[in-house]
Write a protein that holds these residues in place. Structure first.
Motif, PDB file in Angstrom:
ATOM      1  N   SER A  54       0.821  -1.215   0.000  1.00  0.00           N
ATOM      2  CA  SER A  54       0.000   0.000   0.000  1.00  0.00           C
ATOM      3  C   SER A  54       0.852   1.260   0.000  1.00  0.00           C
ATOM      4  CB  SER A  54      -0.917   0.013   1.219  1.00  0.00           C
ATOM      5  OG  SER A  54      -0.175   0.174   2.406  1.00  0.00           O
ATOM      6  N   TYR A  55       0.266   2.319  -0.483  1.00  0.00           N
ATOM      7  CA  TYR A  55       0.825   3.664  -0.371  1.00  0.00           C
ATOM      8  C   TYR A  55      -0.231   4.510   0.311  1.00  0.00           C
ATOM      9  CZ  TYR A  55       5.079   3.119  -2.989  1.00  0.00           C
ATOM     10  OH  TYR A  55       6.324   2.744  -3.374  1.00  0.00           O
ATOM     11  N   GLU A  56       0.130   5.060   1.459  1.00  0.00           N
ATOM     12  CA  GLU A  56      -0.787   5.895   2.215  1.00  0.00           C
ATOM     13  C   GLU A  56      -0.820   7.298   1.621  1.00  0.00           C
ATOM     14  OE1 GLU A  56      -2.631   4.720   4.701  1.00  0.00           O
ATOM     15  OE2 GLU A  56      -1.673   2.758   4.594  1.00  0.00           O
ATOM     16  N   ILE A  57      -1.956   7.927   1.704  1.00  0.00           N
ATOM     17  CA  ILE A  57      -2.159   9.315   1.304  1.00  0.00           C
ATOM     18  C   ILE A  57      -1.451   9.621  -0.019  1.00  0.00           C
ATOM     19  CG2 ILE A  57      -2.203  11.686   2.137  1.00  0.00           C
ATOM     20  CD1 ILE A  57      -1.774  10.508   4.973  1.00  0.00           C
ATOM     21  N   PRO A  58      -1.857   8.950  -1.097  1.00  0.00           N
ATOM     22  CA  PRO A  58      -1.192   9.179  -2.387  1.00  0.00           C
ATOM     23  C   PRO A  58      -1.424  10.594  -2.908  1.00  0.00           C
ATOM     24  CG  PRO A  58      -3.139   7.841  -2.687  1.00  0.00           C
ATOM     25  CD  PRO A  58      -2.966   8.018  -1.206  1.00  0.00           C
ATOM     26  N   THR A  59      -0.475  11.069  -3.704  1.00  0.00           N
ATOM     27  CA  THR A  59      -0.587  12.392  -4.308  1.00  0.00           C
ATOM     28  C   THR A  59      -0.014  12.334  -5.716  1.00  0.00           C
ATOM     29  OG1 THR A  59      -0.205  14.758  -3.938  1.00  0.00           O
ATOM     30  CG2 THR A  59       1.634  13.285  -3.470  1.00  0.00           C
ATOM     31  N   LEU A  60      -0.237  13.391  -6.465  1.00  0.00           N
ATOM     32  CA  LEU A  60       0.296  13.493  -7.815  1.00  0.00           C
ATOM     33  C   LEU A  60       0.489  14.959  -8.152  1.00  0.00           C
ATOM     34  CD1 LEU A  60      -2.334  13.908 -10.286  1.00  0.00           C
ATOM     35  CD2 LEU A  60      -3.008  12.218  -8.619  1.00  0.00           C
ATOM     36  N   ASN A  61       1.086  15.200  -9.300  1.00  0.00           N
ATOM     37  CA  ASN A  61       1.263  16.560  -9.782  1.00  0.00           C
ATOM     38  C   ASN A  61      -0.136  17.122 -10.043  1.00  0.00           C
ATOM     39  OD1 ASN A  61       1.606  18.845 -11.418  1.00  0.00           O
ATOM     40  ND2 ASN A  61       3.382  18.007 -12.454  1.00  0.00           N
ATOM     41  N   SER A  62      -0.528  18.172  -9.326  1.00  0.00           N
ATOM     42  CA  SER A  62      -1.893  18.706  -9.437  1.00  0.00           C
ATOM     43  C   SER A  62      -2.202  19.260 -10.826  1.00  0.00           C
ATOM     44  CB  SER A  62      -2.135  19.779  -8.370  1.00  0.00           C
ATOM     45  OG  SER A  62      -1.244  20.860  -8.554  1.00  0.00           O
ATOM     46  N   SER A  63      -1.179  19.521 -11.640  1.00  0.00           N
ATOM     47  CA  SER A  63      -1.421  19.958 -13.021  1.00  0.00           C
ATOM     48  C   SER A  63      -2.045  18.853 -13.856  1.00  0.00           C
ATOM     49  CB  SER A  63      -0.101  20.393 -13.683  1.00  0.00           C
ATOM     50  OG  SER A  63       0.482  21.452 -12.967  1.00  0.00           O
ATOM     51  N   PHE A  64      -2.008  17.613 -13.331  1.00  0.00           N
ATOM     52  CA  PHE A  64      -2.546  16.469 -14.055  1.00  0.00           C
ATOM     53  C   PHE A  64      -3.860  15.962 -13.472  1.00  0.00           C
ATOM     54  CE2 PHE A  64       1.635  16.819 -15.643  1.00  0.00           C
ATOM     55  CZ  PHE A  64       1.617  16.253 -16.905  1.00  0.00           C
ATOM     56  N   LEU A  65      -4.462  16.723 -12.566  1.00  0.00           N
ATOM     57  CA  LEU A  65      -5.779  16.341 -12.057  1.00  0.00           C
ATOM     58  C   LEU A  65      -6.783  16.339 -13.214  1.00  0.00           C
ATOM     59  CD1 LEU A  65      -5.954  18.361  -8.727  1.00  0.00           C
ATOM     60  CD2 LEU A  65      -5.629  15.899  -8.990  1.00  0.00           C
ATOM     61  N   ARG A  66      -7.632  15.348 -13.240  1.00  0.00           N
ATOM     62  CA  ARG A  66      -8.662  15.176 -14.278  1.00  0.00           C
ATOM     63  C   ARG A  66      -8.064  14.940 -15.664  1.00  0.00           C
ATOM     64  NH1 ARG A  66      -9.782  18.858 -10.868  1.00  0.00           N
ATOM     65  NH2 ARG A  66      -9.345  20.653 -12.155  1.00  0.00           N
ATOM     66  N   LYS A  67      -6.797  14.520 -15.713  1.00  0.00           N
ATOM     67  CA  LYS A  67      -6.127  14.173 -16.967  1.00  0.00           C
ATOM     68  C   LYS A  67      -5.448  12.824 -16.757  1.00  0.00           C
ATOM     69  CE  LYS A  67      -4.808  18.979 -17.825  1.00  0.00           C
ATOM     70  NZ  LYS A  67      -3.664  19.886 -17.887  1.00  0.00           N
ATOM     71  N   LYS A  68      -5.029  12.218 -17.844  1.00  0.00           N
ATOM     72  CA  LYS A  68      -4.258  10.993 -17.721  1.00  0.00           C
ATOM     73  C   LYS A  68      -2.910  11.352 -17.104  1.00  0.00           C
ATOM     74  CE  LYS A  68      -2.494   6.974 -19.914  1.00  0.00           C
ATOM     75  NZ  LYS A  68      -2.119   6.214 -21.042  1.00  0.00           N
ATOM     76  N   TYR A  69      -2.552  10.649 -16.052  1.00  0.00           N
ATOM     77  CA  TYR A  69      -1.263  10.878 -15.409  1.00  0.00           C
ATOM     78  C   TYR A  69      -0.511   9.561 -15.293  1.00  0.00           C
ATOM     79  CZ  TYR A  69      -3.853   9.371 -11.246  1.00  0.00           C
ATOM     80  OH  TYR A  69      -4.617   8.670 -10.372  1.00  0.00           O
ATOM     81  N   LYS A  70       0.805   9.665 -15.202  1.00  0.00           N
ATOM     82  CA  LYS A  70       1.670   8.490 -15.197  1.00  0.00           C
ATOM     83  C   LYS A  70       2.208   8.155 -13.812  1.00  0.00           C
ATOM     84  CE  LYS A  70       5.770   6.628 -17.464  1.00  0.00           C
ATOM     85  NZ  LYS A  70       6.800   6.782 -18.465  1.00  0.00           N
ATOM     86  N   TYR A  71       2.369   9.154 -12.943  1.00  0.00           N
ATOM     87  CA  TYR A  71       3.056   8.943 -11.670  1.00  0.00           C
ATOM     88  C   TYR A  71       2.154   9.200 -10.474  1.00  0.00           C
ATOM     89  CZ  TYR A  71       7.046   9.287 -14.781  1.00  0.00           C
ATOM     90  OH  TYR A  71       7.917   9.114 -15.816  1.00  0.00           O
TER      91      TYR A  71
END
Length: 173
Positions: A54-71
């Motif tokens: 598991s990964y707790e409290i995952p996050t991503l680059n917010s510029s990719f919210l509602r878009k296809k993201y890789k990381y």
């Protein structure tokens, strides 16, 4: 005991009413996620299991919210064995890059894109670390989001014990 794992669920938003229950509506290449429209119009969703942990409290680059993201970035959830490492998961290749140190427990982290960045992982990860040998000691760590190498750190001591469930957030100035 099930420690969970990182899963990706894909929900099709434009579903043809004539789709049969046998048809997988997920059309993203490489994904093992499934979505099947039932005769009554409901969807049955099956996640794509990305990692075995598991990964707790995952996050991503917010510029990719509602878009296809890789990381996706997060804190490895099994602190009994991983000491709460920070990790980066490539959702396409399933490659995992971790950062951690013995005796330190990672907590909430935040992704900050580099101003003017064009690559999804061109930025930094900021996270807090708790020390197993001193419950009043906390470290703020800055990692390169592309390769998860350490860029900087600041360590300080608090007036009281900091619980391992330390949560926080980054608020830009």
């Amino acid at each position: 005991m099930d420690g969970g794992n990182l899963k990706r669920i894909i929900v099709p938003l434009d579903v043809n009413e004539k789709a049969t229950p046998e048809l997988n509506l997920v059309m993203i290449g490489g994904s093992k996620a499934k979505a099947h429209r039932q005769k009554d119009g409901t969807l049955i969703l099956t996640p794509d299991n990305i990692t075995d942990f598991s990964y707790e409290i995952p996050t991503l680059n917010s510029s990719f919210l509602r878009k296809k993201y890789k990381y996706s970035y997060g804190t490895k959830g099994d602190m009994k064995h991983t000491q709460g490492k920070f990790g980066k998961v490539d959702l396409e290749t399933r490659e995992v890059r971790d950062w951690g140190e013995n005796g330190m427990y990672g907590s909430v982290l935040c992704y900050l894109p580099r101003p003017g960045a064009t690559a999804e992982d061109d930025g930094t990860i900021i996270g807090t670390l708790l020390h197993s040998d001193d419950k009043t000691k906390v470290t703020l760590i800055v990692l390169n989001a592309a390769d998860m190498t350490e860029l900087a750190r600041a360590t300080f001591t608090t007036a009281s014990h900091v619980p391992r469930s330390l949560h926080g957030c980054f608020v830009p100035a």
